[in-house]
Every structure is written in structure tokens, then in C-alpha cells.
Design an enzyme around this catalytic site. Sequence first.
Site, mmCIF file in Angstrom:
data_model
loop_
_atom_site.group_PDB
_atom_site.id
_atom_site.type_symbol
_atom_site.label_atom_id
_atom_site.label_comp_id
_atom_site.label_asym_id
_atom_site.label_seq_id
_atom_site.Cartn_x
_atom_site.Cartn_y
_atom_site.Cartn_z
ATOM 1 N N THR A 1 -54.592 -64.439 -40.722
ATOM 2 C CA THR A 1 -53.369 -65.124 -41.175
ATOM 3 C C THR A 1 -52.402 -64.207 -41.915
ATOM 4 O OG1 THR A 1 -54.379 -65.725 -43.273
ATOM 5 C CG2 THR A 1 -54.602 -67.315 -41.476
ATOM 6 N N LYS A 2 -52.755 -62.957 -42.132
ATOM 7 C CA LYS A 2 -51.920 -62.085 -42.973
ATOM 8 C C LYS A 2 -50.722 -61.542 -42.183
ATOM 9 C CE LYS A 2 -54.442 -62.964 -46.510
ATOM 10 N NZ LYS A 2 -55.715 -62.456 -46.976
ATOM 11 N N THR A 3 -49.841 -60.829 -42.872
ATOM 12 C CA THR A 3 -48.532 -60.493 -42.281
ATOM 13 C C THR A 3 -48.633 -59.623 -41.029
ATOM 14 O OG1 THR A 3 -48.332 -58.687 -43.847
ATOM 15 C CG2 THR A 3 -47.232 -60.765 -44.416
#
Length: 415
Positions: A212-214
Site C-alpha cells: 500500500t505504500k507510495t
Amino acid sequence: MGDENPPLTIPFALPFIGKEEEEAALRVLRSGWLTTGKEALAFEEEFATFLGGGVTGEKNSLRCLAVNSATSGLHLALEASELGPGDLALVPAYTFTSTAEVVRYLGAETIFVDCAPGSFNMDPAALEKTLQRLEAGLLPYPRGFGPRGRPKAVLPVHFGGLPCDMDAIMTIARKYGLKVIEDAAHAFPSKIAPNSYAGTIGDAGVFSFYATKTITTGEGGMVVCRDPAMAERISRMRLHGIDRNVWNRYTDAKASWYYEVQDAGYKYNMPDILATIGRVQLTRAVDLLRQREEMARRYNEAFGEEPALILPPSGSGNAWHLYPLSLRQDRLKISRDVFIEKMKAEGIGVSVHFIPLHVMPYYKNRYGFIDDDFPRALRNFKGEISLPLWPGMGEDKIERVIAVVKTILRNYTIL
Ligand SMILES: *Cc1c(COP(=O)(O)O)cnc(C)c1O
């Protein structure tokens, strides 16, 4: 409407994976070399270049070390800082459990610090107050409890991608002789100043490439530091404490079966299948950031006048990993939890960041906290909802989220 929620039409998060990532992964799968190798090395160098790292090996240049998660990276950075039993590490109460659990891995104790006023980030004033108490020989918390020990490290978290006040934190850390390990899991790329990135200010910084991170490799992380000795220690400990990396062992001209185990290390290396995805994601990082900035701007514009909402804290350099809205409970006829259920019923995924660590059973029981020990963290938690914010969402989905939030507000705001 029936009892069952419809499938989410707008998930809370979705990775941005294109043809290039697929092709890169296939290339590695077909290459015969799946574990850590050339791709991981290239990813490290390109990451250092992105952060303005200078030439590898140059004094003061950035060393980047790819690992299999940010949690592993935080563990390695603290291990290289020689954190151990009898030591204390200061951690925000308002974070994911990774930031604190790594302290416990090493047998040290966590000391929690509350949020700054109107912020999700660690309060430098509260940090200093805690350190003053410890220096005076008092127990860390005002109610007169908590573990004894030597404060040795602080782990600021750039919540949601908005940088912490690193000037203040670095000043305090230097004054009290603390190592600074930045938990930059949300902060790729967050800017502290025009030419300096979050994660490159402290003794080490750790980025996450969780799904889910950038930017993502599925699972993965990167440790960044400048001290060659620290980099060397992390490099060795991430792969069994062996004195040379496995890639060299098999492909160097001098390749041989010989190696030495210098320490009881870990298995924290990043495989090439993932590193190659990371290299492609890195080339997208600026574009993905522009998209998140634009979506956040759109949300801010839509929600700025709502009496029951507080916008995410403003500030420059935000990587916008999250869009954390705060609900004003005194202005709403429904609870935050019901608000979330109503969004879900409309097919929109939302999340909450974070349930503070001091209310989690493990930390609560270990240290004897009551919920009010960190009142700002608690208040942030009670009102927070994170809206969907992912590149590729598109204008229609943003508009739909806005419309649903506004409809709920129209029905339940106390005017
Ligand atoms: C996601 C996250 C981590 C852990 O990252 P992993 O790569 O999943 O280990 C650490 N700290 C914070 C604040 C996070 O949100």
C-alpha cells in the site's frame, strides 16, 4: 438496502503496476537469478541517486541498502546503533507497531511520545520533556511509571508522508546523545527542504515498499545512512552476518565457495524479482507523487468548508501516502465507526491510521498505560479516517468519494 455490503467499487488502496513492472519481473524470472543480485544493487544505486546521494563510496555519500521490509530495515538500523538490553528508544505512540517492535526485538524498552498539537507527528517538546525526566532520574511518564534505562535512540515517523520537525528533533537528539532512526515508511518521497529528503536527515532512514505504500515491490524496504561503518554492519547483518555478499560469491571472477560467518545475522535481503519491480516504480515516483498531490488538493478543496471535518495538517514536502481526515465528533450525530460503515455500504474502502500503540494489549500490559497517557494520540485516533488516495484512481472515483462523504455529512452534521 440489504445487510450485506456490496463489493468495494473504490478500494482504500491499489498498487500502480504497469506493463513495465510485469516485463521486468518476467525478465528476472527467466534470467535464472532470482535472489539478491544485480537488480538489488542497481536499485540501491538508483535510489541513492534519486535522494541526491552523490557517488557511492565518496565520503558522506548516501548508502542505500535494500531489505525485505521496512520492519527488517528498522531492526537492522537499531542493531547497528548497538541498541540492547538496558537501553531506551523513544517512539511515537501514534505509529504502526513496526516502529516499536524492533526495539523489543533487541531487548531494549520503548518509551512513547505523544503527538504535537494539531499534528499526527511526534511532538519535539514532549520528546524533550521525557528526556529531561529521565536525565533527572525520574521515571519516564508523568504518572511516575515506565521502564528505567539509558535513552539511546529516537524514531520519528513522518506520518502519512508529512515530514516531522527534523530541525527540532535533531537538535534535541544531539543534545541528549541519541541516534536518530527515521521511520520513513510513508515518506517516499517527502521533502524536508528543497534539496533534502525525509529519511536522509537522521543517522539512518528506512523506507517501505509494502503493497500500500507510495512505491511498492509487494514487500520490501530500503535503509539509507551515511556512516560507512553503519552501512557495512547493516549490509553484513541483513545476510546472515556473512562477510561478503552472496552475489559476489557466485559471480565474481574470484568466485569461491569460501565465506566467513562473522555474526549471528538475519535473512533480510531483497530478492531480484522484487528489486527489479522497485527500479521501475522508482522511475514513476515523481509522476505518482504529482497524482497524489493533485488528489489531495481536490479533497482539500471539497472538504475545506465542512464544519464537521478537519483537513489533514498542512505543510510542505508531503508525499501524501495517506489522506487523513479528522471527524469532529462534537459536530456529528454518528460515530467515526458508523461513518466508516456508511462509506463501506457505498462501496468505498476507508482505513484508520493509527490505533495508538499504548492502547494495544501488548504495550498496555507491558508498561501499564491508561488510554489518557497520550491524549493527543488518542484524540487523533478517535476522529481519523483515511480516504482512498492512489494513483490511477481517476477523477470520477475522486468525485464519487467526495459525493459520498458530503452526503453523509449533509445527513449527520450538527449545525
Ligand atoms: C508500513 C509501515 C512500516 C512497516 O513497513 P513494512 O515494509 O511492511 O515492514 C513501518 N512503519 C510505519 C509507520 C508503517 O506504516
